[in-house]
Structures are given as structure tokens and as C-alpha cells.
Design a protein around this motif. Structure first.
Motif, PDB file in Angstrom:
ATOM      1  N   ALA A 294       0.823  -1.211   0.000  1.00  0.00           N
ATOM      2  CA  ALA A 294       0.000   0.000   0.000  1.00  0.00           C
ATOM      3  C   ALA A 294       0.854   1.257   0.000  1.00  0.00           C
ATOM      4  O   ALA A 294       0.479   2.273  -0.583  1.00  0.00           O
ATOM      5  CB  ALA A 294      -0.932  -0.010   1.219  1.00  0.00           C
ATOM      6  N   VAL A 295       2.044   1.180   0.663  1.00  0.00           N
ATOM      7  CA  VAL A 295       2.875   2.376   0.801  1.00  0.00           C
ATOM      8  C   VAL A 295       3.728   2.622  -0.436  1.00  0.00           C
ATOM      9  O   VAL A 295       3.762   3.719  -0.982  1.00  0.00           O
ATOM     10  CB  VAL A 295       3.769   2.254   2.057  1.00  0.00           C
ATOM     11  N   ARG A 296       4.397   1.574  -0.911  1.00  0.00           N
ATOM     12  CA  ARG A 296       5.366   1.776  -1.993  1.00  0.00           C
ATOM     13  C   ARG A 296       4.992   1.064  -3.291  1.00  0.00           C
ATOM     14  O   ARG A 296       5.540   1.376  -4.339  1.00  0.00           O
ATOM     15  CB  ARG A 296       6.747   1.279  -1.534  1.00  0.00           C
ATOM     16  N   ASN A 297       4.109   0.098  -3.242  1.00  0.00           N
ATOM     17  CA  ASN A 297       3.720  -0.695  -4.415  1.00  0.00           C
ATOM     18  C   ASN A 297       4.960  -1.118  -5.207  1.00  0.00           C
ATOM     19  O   ASN A 297       5.166  -0.716  -6.349  1.00  0.00           O
ATOM     20  CB  ASN A 297       2.768   0.093  -5.314  1.00  0.00           C
ATOM     21  N   PRO A 298       5.814  -1.942  -4.614  1.00  0.00           N
ATOM     22  CA  PRO A 298       7.107  -2.253  -5.242  1.00  0.00           C
ATOM     23  C   PRO A 298       7.036  -3.264  -6.389  1.00  0.00           C
ATOM     24  O   PRO A 298       8.040  -3.494  -7.059  1.00  0.00           O
ATOM     25  CB  PRO A 298       7.903  -2.838  -4.074  1.00  0.00           C
ATOM     26  N   CYS A 299       5.904  -3.884  -6.618  1.00  0.00           N
ATOM     27  CA  CYS A 299       5.812  -4.952  -7.616  1.00  0.00           C
ATOM     28  C   CYS A 299       5.298  -4.415  -8.950  1.00  0.00           C
ATOM     29  O   CYS A 299       4.510  -3.467  -8.998  1.00  0.00           O
ATOM     30  CB  CYS A 299       4.882  -6.066  -7.130  1.00  0.00           C
ATOM     31  N   SER A 300       5.746  -5.045 -10.024  1.00  0.00           N
ATOM     32  CA  SER A 300       5.282  -4.633 -11.353  1.00  0.00           C
ATOM     33  C   SER A 300       3.865  -5.123 -11.624  1.00  0.00           C
ATOM     34  O   SER A 300       3.149  -4.534 -12.431  1.00  0.00           O
ATOM     35  CB  SER A 300       6.228  -5.192 -12.428  1.00  0.00           C
ATOM     36  N   HIS A 301       3.442  -6.210 -10.923  1.00  0.00           N
ATOM     37  CA  HIS A 301       2.097  -6.739 -11.149  1.00  0.00           C
ATOM     38  C   HIS A 301       1.351  -6.853  -9.811  1.00  0.00           C
ATOM     39  O   HIS A 301       0.769  -5.890  -9.356  1.00  0.00           O
ATOM     40  CB  HIS A 301       2.169  -8.087 -11.878  1.00  0.00           C
ATOM     41  N   THR A 302       1.412  -8.032  -9.169  1.00  0.00           N
ATOM     42  CA  THR A 302       0.631  -8.246  -7.940  1.00  0.00           C
ATOM     43  C   THR A 302       1.558  -8.271  -6.735  1.00  0.00           C
ATOM     44  O   THR A 302       2.588  -8.946  -6.749  1.00  0.00           O
ATOM     45  CB  THR A 302      -0.150  -9.565  -8.024  1.00  0.00           C
TER      46      THR A 302
ATOM     47  N   VAL B  71       4.062 -10.277   7.138  1.00  0.00           N
ATOM     48  CA  VAL B  71       4.553  -9.628   8.352  1.00  0.00           C
ATOM     49  C   VAL B  71       6.028  -9.299   8.164  1.00  0.00           C
ATOM     50  O   VAL B  71       6.857 -10.190   7.964  1.00  0.00           O
ATOM     51  CB  VAL B  71       4.347 -10.525   9.581  1.00  0.00           C
ATOM     52  N   GLY B  72       6.333  -8.035   8.190  1.00  0.00           N
ATOM     53  CA  GLY B  72       7.706  -7.590   8.083  1.00  0.00           C
ATOM     54  C   GLY B  72       8.263  -7.581   6.669  1.00  0.00           C
ATOM     55  O   GLY B  72       9.409  -7.199   6.460  1.00  0.00           O
ATOM     56  N   SER B  73       7.484  -7.980   5.707  1.00  0.00           N
ATOM     57  CA  SER B  73       8.000  -8.029   4.352  1.00  0.00           C
ATOM     58  C   SER B  73       6.839  -8.065   3.352  1.00  0.00           C
ATOM     59  O   SER B  73       5.701  -7.691   3.684  1.00  0.00           O
ATOM     60  CB  SER B  73       8.917  -9.255   4.176  1.00  0.00           C
TER      61      SER B  73
ATOM     62  N   PRO C  37       1.177 -12.918 -13.392  1.00  0.00           N
ATOM     63  CA  PRO C  37       0.091 -13.630 -14.075  1.00  0.00           C
ATOM     64  C   PRO C  37       0.604 -14.893 -14.749  1.00  0.00           C
ATOM     65  O   PRO C  37       1.818 -15.102 -14.882  1.00  0.00           O
ATOM     66  CB  PRO C  37      -0.406 -12.608 -15.108  1.00  0.00           C
ATOM     67  N   LYS C  38      -0.282 -15.725 -15.213  1.00  0.00           N
ATOM     68  CA  LYS C  38       0.078 -16.954 -15.903  1.00  0.00           C
ATOM     69  C   LYS C  38       0.875 -16.621 -17.162  1.00  0.00           C
ATOM     70  O   LYS C  38       0.536 -15.704 -17.901  1.00  0.00           O
ATOM     71  CB  LYS C  38      -1.186 -17.733 -16.259  1.00  0.00           C
ATOM     72  N   GLY C  39       1.915 -17.368 -17.395  1.00  0.00           N
ATOM     73  CA  GLY C  39       2.768 -17.130 -18.560  1.00  0.00           C
ATOM     74  C   GLY C  39       3.942 -16.226 -18.266  1.00  0.00           C
ATOM     75  O   GLY C  39       4.817 -16.048 -19.118  1.00  0.00           O
ATOM     76  N   LEU C  40       3.972 -15.611 -17.067  1.00  0.00           N
ATOM     77  CA  LEU C  40       5.078 -14.763 -16.657  1.00  0.00           C
ATOM     78  C   LEU C  40       5.691 -15.336 -15.387  1.00  0.00           C
ATOM     79  O   LEU C  40       5.041 -16.064 -14.636  1.00  0.00           O
ATOM     80  CB  LEU C  40       4.616 -13.320 -16.416  1.00  0.00           C
ATOM     81  N   THR C  41       6.942 -14.974 -15.142  1.00  0.00           N
ATOM     82  CA  THR C  41       7.614 -15.440 -13.940  1.00  0.00           C
ATOM     83  C   THR C  41       8.363 -14.274 -13.320  1.00  0.00           C
ATOM     84  O   THR C  41       8.698 -13.304 -14.000  1.00  0.00           O
ATOM     85  CB  THR C  41       8.596 -16.593 -14.256  1.00  0.00           C
ATOM     86  N   ILE C  42       8.596 -14.372 -12.034  1.00  0.00           N
ATOM     87  CA  ILE C  42       9.272 -13.300 -11.329  1.00  0.00           C
ATOM     88  C   ILE C  42      10.744 -13.271 -11.739  1.00  0.00           C
ATOM     89  O   ILE C  42      11.381 -14.306 -11.927  1.00  0.00           O
ATOM     90  CB  ILE C  42       9.130 -13.474  -9.799  1.00  0.00           C
ATOM     91  N   SER C  43      11.284 -12.083 -11.929  1.00  0.00           N
ATOM     92  CA  SER C  43      12.681 -11.947 -12.341  1.00  0.00           C
ATOM     93  C   SER C  43      13.591 -11.987 -11.128  1.00  0.00           C
ATOM     94  O   SER C  43      13.138 -12.111  -9.983  1.00  0.00           O
ATOM     95  CB  SER C  43      12.869 -10.647 -13.137  1.00  0.00           C
ATOM     96  N   ALA C  44      14.895 -11.857 -11.371  1.00  0.00           N
ATOM     97  CA  ALA C  44      15.874 -12.002 -10.297  1.00  0.00           C
ATOM     98  C   ALA C  44      15.736 -10.932  -9.226  1.00  0.00           C
ATOM     99  O   ALA C  44      16.107 -11.156  -8.070  1.00  0.00           O
ATOM    100  CB  ALA C  44      17.292 -11.986 -10.880  1.00  0.00           C
ATOM    101  N   ASP C  45      15.184  -9.765  -9.575  1.00  0.00           N
ATOM    102  CA  ASP C  45      15.048  -8.717  -8.563  1.00  0.00           C
ATOM    103  C   ASP C  45      13.881  -8.954  -7.622  1.00  0.00           C
ATOM    104  O   ASP C  45      13.700  -8.236  -6.637  1.00  0.00           O
ATOM    105  CB  ASP C  45      14.922  -7.342  -9.229  1.00  0.00           C
ATOM    106  N   GLY C  46      13.057  -9.969  -7.907  1.00  0.00           N
ATOM    107  CA  GLY C  46      11.942 -10.319  -7.036  1.00  0.00           C
ATOM    108  C   GLY C  46      10.762  -9.374  -7.132  1.00  0.00           C
ATOM    109  O   GLY C  46       9.773  -9.550  -6.404  1.00  0.00           O
ATOM    110  N   ARG C  47      10.813  -8.384  -8.025  1.00  0.00           N
ATOM    111  CA  ARG C  47       9.735  -7.393  -8.090  1.00  0.00           C
ATOM    112  C   ARG C  47       9.073  -7.322  -9.463  1.00  0.00           C
ATOM    113  O   ARG C  47       7.882  -7.074  -9.553  1.00  0.00           O
ATOM    114  CB  ARG C  47      10.288  -6.004  -7.733  1.00  0.00           C
ATOM    115  N   THR C  48       9.847  -7.507 -10.512  1.00  0.00           N
ATOM    116  CA  THR C  48       9.287  -7.384 -11.865  1.00  0.00           C
ATOM    117  C   THR C  48       9.038  -8.760 -12.468  1.00  0.00           C
ATOM    118  O   THR C  48       9.676  -9.754 -12.091  1.00  0.00           O
ATOM    119  CB  THR C  48      10.243  -6.586 -12.766  1.00  0.00           C
ATOM    120  N   CYS C  49       8.109  -8.793 -13.406  1.00  0.00           N
ATOM    121  CA  CYS C  49       7.752 -10.042 -14.072  1.00  0.00           C
ATOM    122  C   CYS C  49       8.368 -10.075 -15.465  1.00  0.00           C
ATOM    123  O   CYS C  49       8.446  -9.050 -16.145  1.00  0.00           O
ATOM    124  CB  CYS C  49       6.229 -10.170 -14.183  1.00  0.00           C
ATOM    125  N   GLN C  50       8.789 -11.233 -15.852  1.00  0.00           N
ATOM    126  CA  GLN C  50       9.330 -11.404 -17.193  1.00  0.00           C
ATOM    127  C   GLN C  50       8.652 -12.590 -17.870  1.00  0.00           C
ATOM    128  O   GLN C  50       8.146 -13.496 -17.212  1.00  0.00           O
ATOM    129  CB  GLN C  50      10.843 -11.619 -17.142  1.00  0.00           C
TER     130      GLN C  50
END
Length: 348
Positions: A106-114, A119-121, A127-140
Motif C-alpha cells: 500500500a505504501v510503496r507498491n514495489p511490484c510490477s504486477h501483484t 509480516v515484516g516483508s 500472471p500466468k505465462g510470466l515469472t518473477i525476475s531475479a530482482d523479485g519485483r518485476t515479471c518477465q
């Protein structure tokens, strides 16, 4: 040995987490665990916002009779390194004081999708057909074609698209798929690649090269044909090869040369020094040739031999009185008391 951080997140509530590396088949693998502890809030709270549990001397005992394994562990808890500061992922709630969870989504919305708050993190999902990239935030995109996660049949190619893939018809060399991917169309190599040197002829699925008249094909390059080697001109003509053709030039007779207007003109061998006259011979030019003559008062001894003086005094009646021969000429003289007339022969 390991440690766990315990955080006072509210009345009667603690949150603990820890991350460690374990060796699995010689490879270090990270493990993370967490848990929430609830207790009777009347018991109070920890003396510090953050305390650290130190566990050591872990031992096990096995009882064969009872078929039981007993674990023994030595543990102690004390204030953490930052005992009065809330760690990352938590915010200070002054009413407790407590460390309340921060909703990063809610504060920073760090993800590219969902984004999913924990707690603490937080963690991100795709979405289907995409996977999380190495940075843990964007989808590829997941390339199902490269990874073999497709269901295309023989005679089809897998074409990756963002978030999915599609099965398209497989086209042979010289053909290209249509935009819908269901059929193949001929590639006009002559228009697209300019593969030939001079002339290109497109065929269904391929092409071939050709040359302009006067050239022959070697590989894909056209080289000039030397028609003069094929005796294309008359024997009385000179053949001159040109790029892509040839010229037959009429020859001039011996002693003649071709003028700029194409006519044959005489060569003056006497003037250009190409004659063969030697010694004291004189060169006289003739049409298409020349001749070597002796000067006046000399006679020829034959071809290639010098001219010799003619003794005019040997001829009778050359002079009226006395004749004196000179090189190439003669001189008449008169007796005393006479003089030579203008004709140079008689005396008076």
C-alpha cells in the motif's frame, strides 16, 4: 548454532523470524522461517521492542526401549542489536510502544504486477505465462518454446508471445509464414536480397541467376566473355574485345594505318624513321611503302650495300677538254687562254 529475532508487534503478540544457510550435498541453500506467538496480554510485554534468541549446544538422545528421540538445546534471550528500533518492514506504534507491520504494497507498491503483504516483508507474483525476475519485483515472460513447455506437433514451430505461445506452420527454405501463422508463401529473393550480380529469376521456393548478353555466369557473378577467342571476325579484320561485346576492325594494307575517320592512310616511313635505308642511301616514300635510292652521281651496289661514286669522266664527251671526277659529280677544265662556258662542259 543460530539466532532468532523476536519483535513485539502488539499486546500479547510476538513475531519471530530467522534465515540460515544449510549445506545440502555440498551446496549452501538458504532457509527462512517465521512464526507468530500469541500469549496472555496480562503477562506484559518484552522489556525491549526487539530481542534476540541465541540457541546453542543442540543435542539428541535416542531411547531404544521407548523408541523416542529426545532433543536438548541451550537457549538464551537478550536485547537485540537495535533493541529500541523497529526493523525494516515494521513501523513504530507509539501506543505500546509496538512495532506494527508496514504494508509495503500500500505504501510503496514495489511490484510490477501483484503485491502480497506479509509480516515484516512482502512478495510479488505474476500472471500466468510470466515469472518473477531475479530482482523479485518485476515479471518477465516465460519462453515456453525455449523451455520445451509447449504442445506443438510435428510440422509446427513454437512461436513465443508475451505471456504465452502459439503453434504455427513450419515453412521450408524459400518460404515465409503468413501473418496468421497457418500457411506459407513464397519468398521473392530477387526483390528482398538482391542475391545475383546482374539478372535474378525468382522461382517457387528458390531463385536462379543469369547474365546480360556477352557475359557468362560463374557462381553468382557475371564475367565478360572474350568473343575474340572464338574467331568472330573475318581474317582481314582485327577483333577488339569490349565489356559485354566485341568490335571487328578492318585492317589496312602493309604500310598503311587507320586514321581517326576509319580510312587507311599511308605511313611515311622516311619521316618517322622506320625505314631500312643505310649508309649514304636516300629514303623516298611511296604509297604503302618506301624505297632506298642513291644520290645523284652515285650508283647502287645492291640491297644493304652502300652507294658508290659514278666516274662520269669515263663517259666520252663528258667534257670538251679535260674531265676531273669528284664524289658524286665531276668538273670540266679548259686549257690556258680558254674559259668554261655556262654549260660547264665546253670551252671558249
Amino acid at each position: 548454532d543460530y539466532t532468532e529475532d523476536y519483535i513485539q508487534t502488539g499486546p500479547g503478540q510476538l513475531y519471530a523470524h530467522s534465515t540460515r544457510l544449510f549445506a545440502v550435498d555440498g551446496v549452501s541453500v538458504p532457509y527462512t522461517w517465521n512464526h507468530t506467538i500469541t500469549y496472555d496480554s496480562t503477562k506484559g510485554k518484552m522489556p525491549f521492542l526487539v530481542e534476540t534468541l541465541h540457541a546453542s549446544s543442540v543435542a539428541t538422545e535416542y531411547s531404544p526401549l521407548e523408541e523416542a528421540v529426545a532433543f536438548k538445546i541451550h537457549a538464551s534471550i537478550a536485547k537485540g542489536d537495535r533493541s529500541n528500533q523497529c526493523p525494516a518492514g515494521f513501523g513504530l506504534d507509539a501506543t505500546g510502544p509496538y512495532c506494527s507491520d508496514e504494508d509495503e504494497c500500500a505504501v510503496r507498491n514495489p511490484c510490477s504486477h501483484t503485491c502480497h503483504n506479509t509480516v515484516g516483508s512482502y512478495y510479488c507474483s505474476c500472471p500466468k505465462g510470466l515469472t518473477i525476475s531475479a530482482d523479485g519485483r518485476t515479471c518477465q515472460d516465460i519462453d515456453e518454446c525455449a523451455l520445451g513447455g509447449h504442445t506443438c506437433h510435428a510440422g509446427q514451430d513454437c512461436e513465443n508471445v508475451v505471456g504465452s505461445y502459439r503453434c504455427v506452420v513450419r515453412c521450408g527454405n524459400g518460404f515465409r509464414r503468413t501473418a496468421d501463422g497457418f500457411s506459407c508463401q513464397d519468398v521473392n529473393e530477387c526483390q528482398e536480397s538482391n542475391a545475383c550480380h546482374q539478372r535474378c529469376f525468382n522461382t517457387v521456393g528458390s531463385f536462379y541467376c543469369g547474365c546480360d548478353p556477352g557475359y557468362q555466369l560463374k557462381g553468382r557473378k557475371c564475367t565478360d566473355v572474350n568473343e575474340c577467342r572464338q574467331n568472330v571476325c573475318r581474317p582481314d579484320q582485327l577483333c577488339k574485345n569490349t565489356r559485354g561485346g566485341y568490335k571487328c576492325i578492318d585492317l589496312c594494307p602493309s604500310g598503311m594505318t587507320k586514321a581517326e575517320n576509319g580510312t587507311c592512310v599511308d605511313i611515311d616511313e622516311c619521316r618517322d624513321g622506320t625505314h631500312q635505308c643505310r649508309y649514304n642511301q636516300i629514303c623516298e616514300n611511296a604509297q604503302g611503302s618506301y624505297r632506298c635510292v642513291c644520290p645523284r652521281g652515285y650508283r647502287s651496289q645492291g640491297v644493304g650495300r652502300p652507294c658508290v661514286d659514278i666516274d662520269e669522266c669515263e663517259t666520252r664527251d663528258t667534257c670538251q677538254h679535260e674531265c676531273r671526277n669528284t664524289l658524286g659529280s665531276y668538273q670540266c677544265t679548259c686549257p690556258a687562254g680558254y674559259r668554261l662556258t655556262p654549260n660547264g662542259k665546253t670551252c671558249q
